[in-house]
Design an enzyme around this catalytic site. Sequence first.
Site, PDB file in Angstrom:
ATOM      1  N   HIS A   1      -4.774  -7.787  -0.294  1.00 22.87           N
ATOM      2  CA  HIS A   1      -4.051  -6.537  -0.109  1.00 22.87           C
ATOM      3  C   HIS A   1      -3.290  -6.464   1.218  1.00 22.87           C
ATOM      4  O   HIS A   1      -2.182  -5.949   1.272  1.00 22.87           O
ATOM      5  CB  HIS A   1      -5.051  -5.382  -0.193  1.00 22.87           C
ATOM      6  CG  HIS A   1      -4.422  -4.025  -0.152  1.00 22.87           C
ATOM      7  ND1 HIS A   1      -3.627  -3.538  -1.165  1.00 22.87           N
ATOM      8  CD2 HIS A   1      -4.470  -3.045   0.783  1.00 22.87           C
ATOM      9  CE1 HIS A   1      -3.215  -2.317  -0.864  1.00 22.87           C
ATOM     10  NE2 HIS A   1      -3.712  -1.995   0.327  1.00 22.87           N
TER      11      HIS A   1
ATOM     12  N   TYR B   1      -3.442  11.127   1.541  1.00 24.63           N
ATOM     13  CA  TYR B   1      -3.907  11.023   0.161  1.00 24.63           C
ATOM     14  C   TYR B   1      -3.861  12.387  -0.523  1.00 24.63           C
ATOM     15  O   TYR B   1      -3.421  12.507  -1.681  1.00 24.63           O
ATOM     16  CB  TYR B   1      -5.325  10.453   0.117  1.00 24.63           C
ATOM     17  CG  TYR B   1      -5.379   8.977   0.375  1.00 24.63           C
ATOM     18  CD1 TYR B   1      -5.583   8.072  -0.660  1.00 24.63           C
ATOM     19  CD2 TYR B   1      -5.215   8.467   1.666  1.00 24.63           C
ATOM     20  CE1 TYR B   1      -5.626   6.709  -0.422  1.00 24.63           C
ATOM     21  CE2 TYR B   1      -5.253   7.112   1.913  1.00 24.63           C
ATOM     22  CZ  TYR B   1      -5.456   6.236   0.866  1.00 24.63           C
ATOM     23  OH  TYR B   1      -5.480   4.880   1.107  1.00 24.63           O
TER      24      TYR B   1
ATOM     25  N   ASP C   1       0.848  -1.184   0.000  1.00 16.87           N
ATOM     26  CA  ASP C   1       0.000   0.000   0.000  1.00 16.87           C
ATOM     27  C   ASP C   1       0.898   1.253   0.000  1.00 16.87           C
ATOM     28  O   ASP C   1       1.827   1.332  -0.783  1.00 16.87           O
ATOM     29  CB  ASP C   1      -0.964  -0.045   1.197  1.00 16.87           C
ATOM     30  CG  ASP C   1      -2.113   0.943   1.067  1.00 16.87           C
ATOM     31  OD1 ASP C   1      -3.098   0.618   0.398  1.00 16.87           O
ATOM     32  OD2 ASP C   1      -2.011   2.055   1.617  1.00 16.87           O
TER      33      ASP C   1
END
Length: 462
Positions: free
Chosen positions: A429, A372, A226
């Site tokens: 993930h 982000y 990630d």
Amino acid sequence: MTKLLIIFALLGVGAAVYYVLNCNEGRQPPQMDPEEWWGPKDTKGRVDKTIKPFKVKFEEPMINDLRQRLKSHRPFTPPLEGVGFEYGFNTDQLNSWLTYWADKYNFAEREKFLNQFPQFTTNIQGLDIHFIRVKPQVPAGVKVLPLLLVHGWPGSVREFYEAIPMLTKQRPGYDFVFEVIVPSLPGYGFSDPAVRPGLGVPQTAVIFKNLMNRLGHKKFYVQGGDWGAAVASSLSTLFPEDILGHHSNMLIVQNSCSQLMYFFGSIFPSFVVESRLADRMYPIAEWFAYALEEFGYFHLQATKPDTIGVALTDSPAGLLAYILEKFSTWTNKEFKTTKDGNLGFRFTKDQLIDNLMLYWSPNKITTSMRYYAENMSKKLRDMDLDSIKTPVPTWGYQAKYELFYRSPRILRTKYTNLLNVTVTEDGGHFLALELPKELTDDIFKAVKAFIEFHSKKVKTEL
């Protein structure tokens, strides 16, 4: 006329192939400020840089407040008939989770569990950075190698707890083990957030390099998934002389060269990817449909993280639904059709709530989502680190249900010494938490290959 069009088409294809095979040549990494200050301006120049022991502490007032919030929520809107997790977290499942968190999650025992490894904080560039550090005791002749493990969102250092004992224990066929350093990303867990805009992946790479240097490691290995995968890649790009090897379970490349190759492969898949793996990349329309359905959170967090942060900071029920929905769908996208999101497939309630506690207890959900926005800023996009090649030996673990898959041919447009990719028919993930043994096995194999790579390089130079 037809022949002329064919000739132009062939020339176009030839030009595209030439560009793909020769792009990204000669670009050098930018010079990063190793002392860029992210803390309050009035603390600059007078910060204690010592390494201080740290313990996770769930304070009683926080626990009481959390329990009250978990039990006093408004009634949830019932799900539509016949719906699992397709609309998000199924609200019929929420009460059992909230009851468990409030009444069965043993805060004292989980606090003890989270403190099983030595933890510390130290101030780097104005921020107190939290990290786990496990130094194994080994017999003579066994090398201890420094390994930096980096988590992402919505994970935390908790993802690595099952893997750490395996990485720090000697195993047959290997004459080394790892000293494991697992920091919380800035603004996550028990690491301070930046007080001003601009701290993204490249800046995190600088902070973590400074951390490793302070711990006595000039050169080290790095692994991540990630955002951790992006930080690991940035370390390899910005500081190729300091990274001995780069292992990633989300190895991707996003640059003009890779994108051209990706789209070219939609016409001629065999040019880009093995036929047995083509369905992990194509058809493009299918992947874009999936992205439109699942990546709404990304746009929200990249544009308005503080708005959604208000809701998730105030409501533990909202935080649980928002984060655990990702642990369902990102483990296997087919899980969204089930009533319970199949969250018990490989995770326990305690594991998942441990992770939630590392957002709730230090109140870090908003600052974690700001990451982000920082990484999607024009300043960071203009750095275009993915268009800079790195010679660091690299190894990828490509789980069946990871969100992104890129073939070795695409990956080598950036990672010029891609030694191997481990392609599996299982895993999603959150690999370190889901399949810790498989991941640690792969890390050992990769580092053994990295050592051999450097040995051969030295012999060649001599």
